[in-house]
Design a protein around this motif. Structure first.
Motif, PDB file in Angstrom:
ATOM      1  N   GLY A  54     -40.579  -8.117  47.414  1.00  0.00           N
ATOM      2  CA  GLY A  54     -41.840  -6.668  47.514  1.00  0.00           C
ATOM      3  C   GLY A  54     -42.773  -7.347  46.639  1.00  0.00           C
ATOM      4  O   GLY A  54     -42.911  -8.495  46.489  1.00  0.00           O
ATOM      5  N   GLY A  55     -43.575  -5.912  46.771  1.00  0.00           N
ATOM      6  CA  GLY A  55     -45.076  -7.228  45.902  1.00  0.00           C
ATOM      7  C   GLY A  55     -44.627  -7.255  44.557  1.00  0.00           C
ATOM      8  O   GLY A  55     -45.917  -7.670  44.216  1.00  0.00           O
ATOM      9  N   VAL A  56     -44.461  -6.395  43.559  1.00  0.00           N
ATOM     10  CA  VAL A  56     -44.141  -6.762  42.586  1.00  0.00           C
ATOM     11  C   VAL A  56     -43.415  -8.692  42.085  1.00  0.00           C
ATOM     12  O   VAL A  56     -43.936  -9.352  41.121  1.00  0.00           O
ATOM     13  N   ASP A  57     -42.446  -8.412  42.583  1.00  0.00           N
ATOM     14  CA  ASP A  57     -42.423  -9.750  42.449  1.00  0.00           C
ATOM     15  C   ASP A  57     -42.828 -11.089  43.419  1.00  0.00           C
ATOM     16  O   ASP A  57     -42.777 -12.197  42.730  1.00  0.00           O
ATOM     17  N   VAL A  58     -44.378 -10.775  44.568  1.00  0.00           N
ATOM     18  CA  VAL A  58     -44.215 -11.530  45.000  1.00  0.00           C
ATOM     19  C   VAL A  58     -45.611 -11.889  43.448  1.00  0.00           C
ATOM     20  O   VAL A  58     -45.986 -13.194  43.567  1.00  0.00           O
ATOM     21  N   ALA A  59     -46.150 -11.085  43.245  1.00  0.00           N
ATOM     22  CA  ALA A  59     -46.691 -11.165  42.107  1.00  0.00           C
ATOM     23  C   ALA A  59     -46.397 -12.110  40.826  1.00  0.00           C
ATOM     24  O   ALA A  59     -47.261 -13.054  40.050  1.00  0.00           O
ATOM     25  N   ARG A  60     -45.178 -11.278  40.484  1.00  0.00           N
ATOM     26  CA  ARG A  60     -44.567 -12.381  38.954  1.00  0.00           C
ATOM     27  C   ARG A  60     -44.831 -13.867  39.400  1.00  0.00           C
ATOM     28  O   ARG A  60     -44.773 -14.708  38.507  1.00  0.00           O
ATOM     29  N   MET A  61     -44.482 -14.158  40.964  1.00  0.00           N
ATOM     30  CA  MET A  61     -43.983 -15.617  41.835  1.00  0.00           C
ATOM     31  C   MET A  61     -45.675 -16.413  40.969  1.00  0.00           C
ATOM     32  O   MET A  61     -45.417 -17.079  40.510  1.00  0.00           O
ATOM     33  N   LEU A  62     -46.495 -15.675  41.532  1.00  0.00           N
ATOM     34  CA  LEU A  62     -47.672 -16.104  42.122  1.00  0.00           C
ATOM     35  C   LEU A  62     -48.508 -16.567  39.909  1.00  0.00           C
ATOM     36  O   LEU A  62     -48.840 -17.707  40.052  1.00  0.00           O
ATOM     37  N   TRP A  63     -48.164 -15.756  39.206  1.00  0.00           N
ATOM     38  CA  TRP A  63     -48.052 -15.369  38.446  1.00  0.00           C
ATOM     39  C   TRP A  63     -48.279 -16.901  37.166  1.00  0.00           C
ATOM     40  O   TRP A  63     -48.491 -16.842  35.895  1.00  0.00           O
ATOM     41  N   GLU A  64     -46.822 -16.878  37.501  1.00  0.00           N
ATOM     42  CA  GLU A  64     -46.415 -18.206  37.091  1.00  0.00           C
ATOM     43  C   GLU A  64     -46.917 -19.675  37.361  1.00  0.00           C
ATOM     44  O   GLU A  64     -46.932 -19.995  35.373  1.00  0.00           O
ATOM     45  N   THR A  65     -47.812 -19.485  38.066  1.00  0.00           N
ATOM     46  CA  THR A  65     -48.663 -21.080  37.639  1.00  0.00           C
ATOM     47  C   THR A  65     -49.788 -20.098  37.677  1.00  0.00           C
ATOM     48  O   THR A  65     -51.350 -20.956  37.262  1.00  0.00           O
TER      49      THR A  65
END
Length: 99
Positions: A34-45
């Motif tokens: 899902g988009g929220v999971d993708v965004a959180r992954m990207l926001w980690e770095t």
């Protein structure tokens, strides 16, 4: 604009190799994550990466604090091309000011 991924799994691969991402446009519900999971992954770095979420559901249905971020926007479906272009321009402008 150049599209680099069409689902969550592809976004993870792009994230691993791509040095320069200016903006992520993601559906809240999509195959491969899902988009929220993708965004959180990207926001980690990349915590300042601009993200435009789109969905046929209201923002309140999936918020979990994600839309409270300064670098997150929500675009309700259905939308016309001009609304998408405006959201992209606003996010890119905000991202360039944050850099």
């Amino acid at each position: 604009y150049r599209v680099l991924a069409a689902d969550g799994l592809a976004a993870a691969r792009v994230h691993a190799r791509e040095q320069r991402l200016d903006l992520v446009i993601t559906d809240v519900v999509m195959p491969g994550g899902g988009g929220v999971d993708v965004a959180r992954m990207l926001w980690e770095t990349r915590p300042n990466l601009e993200v435009v979420f789109m969905s046929g559901y209201s923002g309140a249905d999936f918020d979990e604090g994600v839309l409270q971020r300064d670098n997150a926007r929500f675009l309700a479906k259905p939308f016309d091309p001009n609304e998408l272009l405006a959201a992209v321009a606003q996010a890119l402008k905000a991202g360039s000011q944050a850099s």
